[in-house]
Motif scaffolding. Structure first.
Motif, PDB file in Angstrom:
ATOM      1  N   GLN A  50     -74.716  18.608 -20.697  1.00  0.00           N
ATOM      2  CA  GLN A  50     -75.669  18.713 -19.592  1.00  0.00           C
ATOM      3  C   GLN A  50     -74.977  19.189 -18.319  1.00  0.00           C
ATOM      4  OE1 GLN A  50     -77.282  14.747 -19.653  1.00  0.00           O
ATOM      5  NE2 GLN A  50     -79.044  15.320 -20.941  1.00  0.00           N
ATOM      6  N   GLN A  51     -73.702  18.867 -18.164  1.00  0.00           N
ATOM      7  CA  GLN A  51     -72.964  19.341 -16.995  1.00  0.00           C
ATOM      8  C   GLN A  51     -72.714  20.842 -17.068  1.00  0.00           C
ATOM      9  OE1 GLN A  51     -69.509  16.833 -15.908  1.00  0.00           O
ATOM     10  NE2 GLN A  51     -70.204  15.379 -17.481  1.00  0.00           N
ATOM     11  N   VAL A  52     -72.596  21.356 -18.279  1.00  0.00           N
ATOM     12  CA  VAL A  52     -72.391  22.794 -18.466  1.00  0.00           C
ATOM     13  C   VAL A  52     -73.707  23.546 -18.373  1.00  0.00           C
ATOM     14  CG1 VAL A  52     -71.519  24.550 -20.070  1.00  0.00           C
ATOM     15  CG2 VAL A  52     -70.372  22.328 -19.907  1.00  0.00           C
ATOM     16  N   GLY A  53     -74.799  22.901 -18.826  1.00  0.00           N
ATOM     17  CA  GLY A  53     -76.109  23.537 -18.780  1.00  0.00           C
ATOM     18  C   GLY A  53     -76.313  24.564 -19.882  1.00  0.00           C
ATOM     19  N   ASP A  54     -75.909  24.241 -21.115  1.00  0.00           N
ATOM     20  CA  ASP A  54     -76.065  25.145 -22.255  1.00  0.00           C
ATOM     21  C   ASP A  54     -77.264  24.696 -23.083  1.00  0.00           C
ATOM     22  OD1 ASP A  54     -75.916  26.615 -24.582  1.00  0.00           O
ATOM     23  OD2 ASP A  54     -73.756  26.419 -24.805  1.00  0.00           O
ATOM     24  N   PRO A  55     -78.416  25.409 -23.001  1.00  0.00           N
ATOM     25  CA  PRO A  55     -79.621  24.969 -23.725  1.00  0.00           C
ATOM     26  C   PRO A  55     -79.421  24.900 -25.236  1.00  0.00           C
ATOM     27  CG  PRO A  55     -80.148  26.652 -22.095  1.00  0.00           C
ATOM     28  CD  PRO A  55     -78.666  26.618 -22.201  1.00  0.00           C
ATOM     29  N   ARG A  56     -78.663  25.837 -25.775  1.00  0.00           N
ATOM     30  CA  ARG A  56     -78.476  25.843 -27.224  1.00  0.00           C
ATOM     31  C   ARG A  56     -77.657  24.631 -27.673  1.00  0.00           C
ATOM     32  NH1 ARG A  56     -75.405  27.892 -31.417  1.00  0.00           N
ATOM     33  NH2 ARG A  56     -76.634  28.859 -33.075  1.00  0.00           N
ATOM     34  N   ALA A  57     -76.588  24.348 -26.958  1.00  0.00           N
ATOM     35  CA  ALA A  57     -75.777  23.183 -27.305  1.00  0.00           C
ATOM     36  C   ALA A  57     -76.596  21.903 -27.227  1.00  0.00           C
ATOM     37  CB  ALA A  57     -74.575  23.099 -26.364  1.00  0.00           C
ATOM     38  N   LEU A  58     -77.409  21.786 -26.193  1.00  0.00           N
ATOM     39  CA  LEU A  58     -78.223  20.582 -26.035  1.00  0.00           C
ATOM     40  C   LEU A  58     -79.247  20.451 -27.164  1.00  0.00           C
ATOM     41  CD1 LEU A  58     -78.724  20.743 -22.177  1.00  0.00           C
ATOM     42  CD2 LEU A  58     -77.469  18.980 -23.442  1.00  0.00           C
ATOM     43  N   ALA A  59     -79.847  21.559 -27.567  1.00  0.00           N
ATOM     44  CA  ALA A  59     -80.851  21.513 -28.630  1.00  0.00           C
ATOM     45  C   ALA A  59     -80.225  21.053 -29.947  1.00  0.00           C
ATOM     46  CB  ALA A  59     -81.489  22.893 -28.800  1.00  0.00           C
ATOM     47  N   LEU A  60     -79.057  21.594 -30.290  1.00  0.00           N
ATOM     48  CA  LEU A  60     -78.429  21.225 -31.553  1.00  0.00           C
ATOM     49  C   LEU A  60     -77.906  19.793 -31.518  1.00  0.00           C
ATOM     50  CD1 LEU A  60     -76.559  24.512 -32.499  1.00  0.00           C
ATOM     51  CD2 LEU A  60     -78.765  23.675 -33.287  1.00  0.00           C
ATOM     52  N   LEU A  61     -77.463  19.342 -30.354  1.00  0.00           N
ATOM     53  CA  LEU A  61     -77.026  17.957 -30.249  1.00  0.00           C
ATOM     54  C   LEU A  61     -78.192  16.989 -30.448  1.00  0.00           C
ATOM     55  CD1 LEU A  61     -74.503  18.302 -27.305  1.00  0.00           C
ATOM     56  CD2 LEU A  61     -73.985  17.350 -29.569  1.00  0.00           C
ATOM     57  N   GLU A  62     -79.365  17.354 -29.977  1.00  0.00           N
ATOM     58  CA  GLU A  62     -80.547  16.512 -30.213  1.00  0.00           C
ATOM     59  C   GLU A  62     -80.846  16.422 -31.714  1.00  0.00           C
ATOM     60  OE1 GLU A  62     -81.782  14.697 -28.042  1.00  0.00           O
ATOM     61  OE2 GLU A  62     -81.315  15.602 -26.106  1.00  0.00           O
ATOM     62  N   HIS A  63     -80.637  17.536 -32.430  1.00  0.00           N
ATOM     63  CA  HIS A  63     -80.822  17.516 -33.883  1.00  0.00           C
ATOM     64  C   HIS A  63     -79.817  16.577 -34.542  1.00  0.00           C
ATOM     65  CE1 HIS A  63     -80.483  19.799 -37.974  1.00  0.00           C
ATOM     66  NE2 HIS A  63     -81.245  18.729 -38.078  1.00  0.00           N
ATOM     67  N   HIS A  64     -78.556  16.709 -34.166  1.00  0.00           N
ATOM     68  CA  HIS A  64     -77.539  15.839 -34.747  1.00  0.00           C
ATOM     69  C   HIS A  64     -77.862  14.365 -34.492  1.00  0.00           C
ATOM     70  CE1 HIS A  64     -75.454  19.448 -35.518  1.00  0.00           C
ATOM     71  NE2 HIS A  64     -74.737  19.535 -34.415  1.00  0.00           N
ATOM     72  N   LEU A  65     -78.327  14.061 -33.288  1.00  0.00           N
ATOM     73  CA  LEU A  65     -78.666  12.689 -32.959  1.00  0.00           C
ATOM     74  C   LEU A  65     -79.825  12.191 -33.830  1.00  0.00           C
ATOM     75  CD1 LEU A  65     -78.163  10.229 -31.213  1.00  0.00           C
ATOM     76  CD2 LEU A  65     -79.621  11.247 -29.432  1.00  0.00           C
ATOM     77  N   GLY A  66     -80.785  13.061 -34.074  1.00  0.00           N
ATOM     78  CA  GLY A  66     -81.893  12.698 -34.964  1.00  0.00           C
ATOM     79  C   GLY A  66     -81.415  12.398 -36.376  1.00  0.00           C
ATOM     80  N   ARG A  67     -80.453  13.153 -36.859  1.00  0.00           N
ATOM     81  CA  ARG A  67     -79.911  12.900 -38.191  1.00  0.00           C
ATOM     82  C   ARG A  67     -79.194  11.557 -38.237  1.00  0.00           C
ATOM     83  NH1 ARG A  67     -76.204  17.897 -39.091  1.00  0.00           N
ATOM     84  NH2 ARG A  67     -75.777  16.871 -41.090  1.00  0.00           N
ATOM     85  N   SER A  68     -78.520  11.198 -37.147  1.00  0.00           N
ATOM     86  CA  SER A  68     -77.853   9.899 -37.098  1.00  0.00           C
ATOM     87  C   SER A  68     -78.876   8.758 -37.178  1.00  0.00           C
ATOM     88  CB  SER A  68     -77.043   9.763 -35.801  1.00  0.00           C
ATOM     89  OG  SER A  68     -76.095  10.790 -35.692  1.00  0.00           O
ATOM     90  N   LEU A  69     -79.953   8.881 -36.427  1.00  0.00           N
ATOM     91  CA  LEU A  69     -80.996   7.849 -36.463  1.00  0.00           C
ATOM     92  C   LEU A  69     -81.623   7.768 -37.844  1.00  0.00           C
ATOM     93  CD1 LEU A  69     -82.641   8.648 -33.008  1.00  0.00           C
ATOM     94  CD2 LEU A  69     -81.269   6.628 -33.578  1.00  0.00           C
ATOM     95  N   GLN A  70     -81.817   8.912 -38.483  1.00  0.00           N
ATOM     96  CA  GLN A  70     -82.359   8.931 -39.841  1.00  0.00           C
ATOM     97  C   GLN A  70     -81.429   8.164 -40.780  1.00  0.00           C
ATOM     98  OE1 GLN A  70     -82.308  12.779 -41.591  1.00  0.00           O
ATOM     99  NE2 GLN A  70     -83.099  12.127 -43.579  1.00  0.00           N
ATOM    100  N   GLY A  71     -80.123   8.412 -40.669  1.00  0.00           N
ATOM    101  CA  GLY A  71     -79.174   7.730 -41.530  1.00  0.00           C
ATOM    102  C   GLY A  71     -79.173   6.226 -41.322  1.00  0.00           C
ATOM    103  N   MET A  72     -79.428   5.783 -40.093  1.00  0.00           N
ATOM    104  CA  MET A  72     -79.471   4.344 -39.804  1.00  0.00           C
ATOM    105  C   MET A  72     -80.770   3.705 -40.285  1.00  0.00           C
ATOM    106  SD  MET A  72     -77.670   3.900 -36.050  1.00  0.00           S
ATOM    107  CE  MET A  72     -78.279   5.376 -35.248  1.00  0.00           C
ATOM    108  N   GLY A  73     -81.709   4.521 -40.775  1.00  0.00           N
ATOM    109  CA  GLY A  73     -82.987   3.988 -41.225  1.00  0.00           C
ATOM    110  C   GLY A  73     -83.974   3.729 -40.107  1.00  0.00           C
ATOM    111  N   ARG A  74     -83.666   4.214 -38.911  1.00  0.00           N
ATOM    112  CA  ARG A  74     -84.567   4.049 -37.762  1.00  0.00           C
ATOM    113  C   ARG A  74     -85.513   5.250 -37.736  1.00  0.00           C
ATOM    114  NH1 ARG A  74     -79.969   2.658 -33.350  1.00  0.00           N
ATOM    115  NH2 ARG A  74     -81.663   3.167 -31.882  1.00  0.00           N
TER     116      ARG A  74
END
Length: 841
Positions: A666-690
Motif C-alpha cells: 500500500q505504501q508503494v501503491g501497486d494495484p496489481r500487487a494489492l489485488a493478488l495479495l488479496e487473493h493469497h489472503l483469501g486462500r489462507s482463510l479457505q485453508g483455515m476453514g473460515r
C-alpha cells in the motif's frame, strides 16, 4: 458391515471402517497416449573406417546378455548391458558409438536416447537432473508430471524404463557418478558410454564392459584422408603426422578438400615445421588496447590464473585407473598439435581472431551474435567467419539439431544438439558428405533463424593457448566482458517479453524503455531463453570468475522468467547462489540487489521442496530490503514467505505474511500487487476453514483483479472462490465463478488446469445429486488427464467406475464434454501452474 471392492480398480484403493487423515501416494506419471517412440540418436557419418572389431565385440556381449531376459525381451532377471568406449580426445569415440547404435538399433524397438554429457571437465559436465528431465520428455512423460527433485527424477526414470528395450548413448561422460543415475532399469536395455577415462566404478558396480579405442592404423588413416581430400604422393606421411587421430585427420582432410589439387608433400612439410617453433600469427594483440566496454580489471587476473587450461576447468577425478587417456597435459600429443597448427595457419586473419576470442569460455554453442560481441565486429561478418571455421572443421555445426527442435517445440528444456563430435572417423562434425563444398552462412540457421556452432574441447583448449599468446590478457578479458554484456542485453530483452509487468533493477531493462518488443510474443521469447539456457548459466559463472559482480547478479535477474516458467531448478540454485554472493558485494552501489537475488533463489528451493532453505532466503531477502529501504522488494519477500507457508499448509502464518506484505504494498501503491495479495489472503482463510470470511475476501480480490484487467489471474481467483463455495455447502453459488473460470482457462489452452476444473465441476454435480453430470465431468477430467499422462489418471478412472457402477451406464451419455469448455480450474491454480507473485509478474 461388508468391506469389499467390485469391478476393476485403477490407482490406489483404501478399505477401512473409519478414516481420519489419509495420504495417498500417486503412481509414477504415465506416458502420454500417442507419444512417439523416441529416436533421438544424431545421424552418423558416411566417412567411417575401421572399428569393426569393436562392433563385433559389442554384438557378442549383447548376444550373451539377451538370453538372460524373458522370451519377450523384458524379463525381470539380469542386469542392463553397459559398454564404455574410452580413449583420448579426438580418437573417435562419438563416431564409433553412433555407428554401433545405428548397427544395433533394430534390436531396440521401444526407444533410442542420446545426450552429450560434456564431460571434458567438471565445470562443463551436464547434471543428471537436467538429462533425466529431457529423457522423460523424450519417453513421452508430460512436462507437468516430471518432478524437480533429483531423487524423484531418478525413481521416475527407472519406473518408466523398466521392462522396455531401450538403447541409450551417453556421450563424453566425465565420471561414473554422472552416468549412474542415467542407466535405464530394464535388463533388455543397452547403454553405450563414451569417456576419456575407463569409468572403473561402472565396471565394479554394474559389470560394465570397458573397451579402449586407440588411434587408427596407418592404412585406415590413409583411407580416411583419401575419402576426404583425395590421394597422392605424401598422403601416407601426412596420415602418420596426424598420429592416426581422427579429429586431426578430419581437419587436415578438410583443408586438402579445399584445394583443387592437394599437395600432400607440402602439407607434410608444414606439419613437420610446426613443432620447431611457435607458428603463432602476428595479430599483435589486436584486442589488447580495447576499452570500449571498460577493460577487464579483475577479469585480467582471472584469465592469467587460468592460462593454459580451459576456463573454469576442474581437475578430473580418478575413475578406475584414474589416468585419463589423453596423451599429454595439454590434451593432444605432438602429432595432434602439428595437424592443428597446419589447419589454424590456413585460416584468414579475421577467422583466426574470431576463433580465439570465441573460445574463452566453454559455451554450449556459439551464435553469430555472441561471436560478434566477442570479436567486436558486425554480426553478419561474424556469421561468415563462423561458416569459414566450420568448413575448416575447427568448429562443429550444431544448427538444426535436437536442441533447436526442442527450443521451438514448446516443451520444457533444452536437448543436446547432436554428437559432441569426437571427431573420429567422421569427415566433419556436421556430418556433411560434400567436404569440398563451401556452405553459405545462410544455410546454417535453425528454425528461429539462428546458426549455432560448437567447439570440440581440444580445439577450444588450442584456441585458448593462442589467445593468451596473441591477444594478451587484457584483450581476452575485454572479449569476455563484451560477450557477457551481449548475453545480458539479449536475456533482458527476452525476459521483458515473457513477464512484461514485472519490476526490474538492472540497467539493461532501462535501455528497453520506449523500444519495440524484441519478440512477437512471450512464447517466442521464452523459446530463446530456453535455447540459450546453458550459455546464460555459463555467462553467470564467467562473470563471477572475472569478478564482475554487477553483471553476475544482473544476469540472474534476467533469467527469472526462464526459471519461473520452466524450472531447471538445479541450474537455478547454482547460478543464483553466485548472484546472492555478488549482490552482497555490490551493496554500496546496488543496495536493492541482494534482496532480489535472495527472493529468486528462495523460489528455486521452494520448487525443490527444500522448505528450510527457501524460508532462510525469503527471510534474508526481507531483511536485506529492509536495510536498503526498498519497500517494494520487502513486500515481495514477505509475500513469498507467505506463499511458502501456503505450500506447507501453515495457513495462519501465511495470512500474517500476506497482511504484512499488503501493508508494505500500500505504501508503494501497486494495484496489481494489492489485488493478488488479496487473493493469497483469501486462500489462507479457505485453508483455515473460515469459509464465509474467505468468500468475502475472494470476491473482493476478484473485483480488484477484474479492474486491472488481468483475465488469467481473475480466473485463478474464481477457481479459489468456486472451491470455497463448494466447501461451504453453497454449491449453487459456485456455478457462476466456475463457468467464468472455465471459459478463460479453455481459451488459455491449459490442459492441466482444465482437468482440475473438470474434477471440481464433478464435485459440484455430486453435491447436487446430479450423477449424470458427475459422470460427464469425470469423463472430461479423465480425457484431459490422459492427454497429459497425469498421475491422477488412475484415481479419476477409479472414481468414474465407482459412480457408474452405482448408476449404470446410460446409452446417450458418451463423452461429449471431453475437450469442451470445462476449463482448467483447480483448487490452487492447477498442479502445473507457476505460483503468481504480485511483485514479480
Amino acid at each position: 458391515m461388508r468391506n469389499d471392492i467390485s469391478g476393476t480398480v485403477y490407482g490406489a484403493a483404501v478399505q477401512a471402517r473409519s478414516i481420519g487423515t489419509l495420504t495417498i501416494q500417486e503412481t509414477a506419471p504415465a506416458i502420454v497416449p500417442g507419444a512417439p517412440v523416441p529416436r533421438t540418436l544424431p545421424p552418423g557419418t558416411r566417412h567411417f573406417v575401421d572399428r569393426d572389431s569393436v562392433l563385433a565385440e559389442v554384438t557378442r556381449l549383447l548376444d550373451e546378455a539377451l538370453p538372460i531376459v524373458g522370451a519377450e525381451g523384458t524379463g525381470d532377471a539380469g542386469a542392463p548391458l553397459v559398454v564404455v568406449l574410452w580413449g583420448p580426445g579426438g580418437v573417435g569415440k562419438t563416431a564409433t558409438a553412433l555407428r554401433l547404435a545405428a548397427a544395433l538399433r533394430g534390436r531396440f524397438g521401444q526407444g533410442e536416447l542420446y545426450t552429450d554429457l560434456r564431460g571434458a571437465s567438471a565445470a562443463t559436465a551436464a547434471g543428471p537432473p537436467t538429462v533425466l528431465s529431457r529423457f522423460l520428455r523424450d519417453l513421452g512423460v508430460h512436462r507437468d508430471w516430471i518432478p524437480a527433485e533429483p531423487d524423484a527424477l531418478e525413481s521416475t526414470f527407472r519406473s518408466v524404463t523398466a521392462g522396455r528395450r531401450i538403447l541409450t548413448v551417453l556421450d563424453d561422460a566425465h565420471s561414473a557418478a554422472q552416468v549412474r543415475p542415467l542407466l535405464a532399469a530394464s535388463p533388455a536395455s543397452l547403454t553405450i558410454v563414451t569417456s576419456r577415462t575407463d569409468l572403473g566404478r561402472l565396471v565394479i558396480e554394474y559389470g560394465a564392459h570397458a573397451i579402449r579405442l586407440g588411434p587408427l592404423r596407418t592404412p585406415d588413416a590413409v583411407g580416411l584422408l583419401a575419402r576426404l581430400g583425395g590421394t597422392g604422393p605424401g598422403v601416407e606421411a601426412v596420415a602418420r603426422r596426424c598420429g592416426g587421430m581422427p579429429l586431426a585427420l578430419c581437419a587436415i582432410g578438410a583443408r586438402a578438400a579445399g584445394a583443387q589439387q592437394p599437395d600432400w608433400e607440402l602439407l607434410e612439410r608444414e606439419m613437420a615445421m610446426s613443432g620447431q617453433g611457435d607458428s603463432a600469427r602476428g595479430d599483435d594483440g589486436a584486442d589488447g588496447a580495447e576499452g570500449a566496454e571498460g577493460a577487464a580489471g579483475a577479469g585480467e587476473s582471472a584469465l592469467a590464473a587460468g592460462a593454459g587450461r580451459p576456463s573454469g576447468e576442474a581437475a578430473r577425478e580418478p575413475h578406475g585407473s584414474g589416468v585419463p587417456a589423453d596423451a599429454s597435459a595439454g590434451g593432444a600429443d605432438e602429432s595432434m598439435r602439428s595437424a592443428m597448427d597446419a589447419s589454424y595457419g590456413h585460416l584468414s586473419e579475421a577467422a583466426a581472431r574470431l576463433f580465439r576470442l570465441a573460445s574463452l569460455r566453454p559455451w554450449r554453442h556459439v551464435t553469430p551474435g555472441a561471436a560478434a560481441a566477442a570479436a567486436g565486429i558486425p554480426e553478419d561478418a561474424a556469421s561468415a567467419l563462423l561458416a569459414e571455421l566450420a568448413d575448416a572443421r575447427l568448429l562443429e555445426d550444431a544448427t538444426g539439431g535436437e536442441e533447436t527442435a526442442r527450443a521451438g517445440s514448446g516443451e520444457e528444456g533444452v536437448a543436446q544438439a547432436g554428437p559432441g563430435a569426437e571427431g573420429a572417423t567422421q569427415a566433419g562434425p556436421d556430418g556433411r558428405t560434400d567436404v569440398s563444398g563451401q556452405a553459405d552462412a545462410s544455410d546454417r540457421t535453425d528454425t528461429s533463424g539462428q546458426a549455432r556452432y560448437r567447439f570440440h574441447d581440444l580445439w577450444r583448449q588450442y584456441a585458448e593457448r593462442r589467445v593468451l599468446a596473441q591477444d594478451g590478457i587484457a584483450g581476452a578479458a575485454a572479449a569476455v566482458r563484451r560477450t557477457l554484456l551481449w548475453y545480458l542485453r539479449a536475456a533482458a530483452s527476452a525476459d521483458a517479453c515473457v513477464l512484461p509487468g514485472r519490476w526490474h533493477l538492472g540497467p539493461a531493462y532501462t535501455r528497453l524503455a520506449g523500444r519495440p518488443a524484441a519478440y512477437e510474443n512471450g512464447l517466442s521469447a521464452l523459446a530463446w531463453l530456453r535455447g540459450e539456457r546453458e550459455n546464460l548459466a555459463e555467462a553467470v559463472r564467467a562473470a563471477a570468475d572475472h569478478g564482475l559482480d554487477d553483471l553476475t547478479w544482473q544476469l540472474c535477474e534476467a533469467m527469472w522468467g526462464l526459471h519461473l516458467r520452466l524450472g531447471y531448478h538445479q541450474q537455478w540454485v547454482s547460478t543464483h547462489r553466485l548472484g546472492v554472493e555478488a549482490a552482497a558485494r555490490c551493496a554500496e552501489e546496488s543496495p536493492e540487489a541482494e534482496g532480489r537475488m535472495r527472493a529468486q533463489l528462495g523460489f528455486a528451493h521452494l520448487g525443490l521442496a527444500e522448505y528450510a532453505q527457501a524460508q532462510a532466503q525469503f527471510e534474508g531477502a526481507a531483511a536485506a530490503d529492509r536495510r536498503a529501504g526498498h519497500i517494494r522488494g520487502e513486500a515481495t519477500a514477505v509475500e513469498s514467505l507467505g506463499l511458502l507457508h501456503l505450500k506447507q499448509e501453515r495457513w495462519g502464518d501465511a495470512a500474517e505474511c500476506f497482511r504484512a506484505a499488503r501493508n508494505l504494498a500500500q505504501q508503494v501503491g501497486d494495484p496489481r500487487a494489492l489485488a493478488l495479495l488479496e487473493h493469497h489472503l483469501g486462500r489462507s482463510l479457505q485453508g483455515m476453514g473460515r469459509h464465509e470470511e474467505a468468500i468475502g475476501q475472494l470476491r473482493h480480490a476478484r473485483d480488484l483483479v477484474r479492474a486491472l484487467p488481468d483475465p488469467y489471474n481473475e480466473a485463478r481467483v474464481l477457481m479459489s472462490l468456486g472451491r470455497t463455495l463448494l466447501d461451504a455447502g453453497r454449491a449453487a453459488e459456485a456455478d457462476e465463478p466456475l463457468d467464468r473460470a472455465a471459459s478463460v482457462m479453455a481459451a488459455e489452452g491449459s490442459v492441466v488446469q482444465q482437468a482440475d476444473l473438470a474434477e471440481l465441476c464433478a464435485d459440484r454435480a455430486g453435491q447436487a445429486g446430479d450423477t449424470a453430470g458427475e459422470i460427464r465431468y469425470l469423463r472430461a477430467a479423465l480425457g484431459f488427464h490422459e492427454r497429459t499422462g497425469s498421475p491422477r489418471t488412475g484415481a479419476v478412472r477409479a472414481r468414474l467406475d465407482r459412480v457408474e457402477a452405482t448408476r449404470g451406464r446410460t446409452a446417450g451419455e458418451g463423452t461429449a464434454l471431453e475437450g469442451a469448455d470445462v476449463g482448467g480450474c483447480g483448487t490452487g491454480g492447477g498442479e502445473g501452474a507457476s505460483e503468481e507473485v504480485s511483485g514479480e509478474e
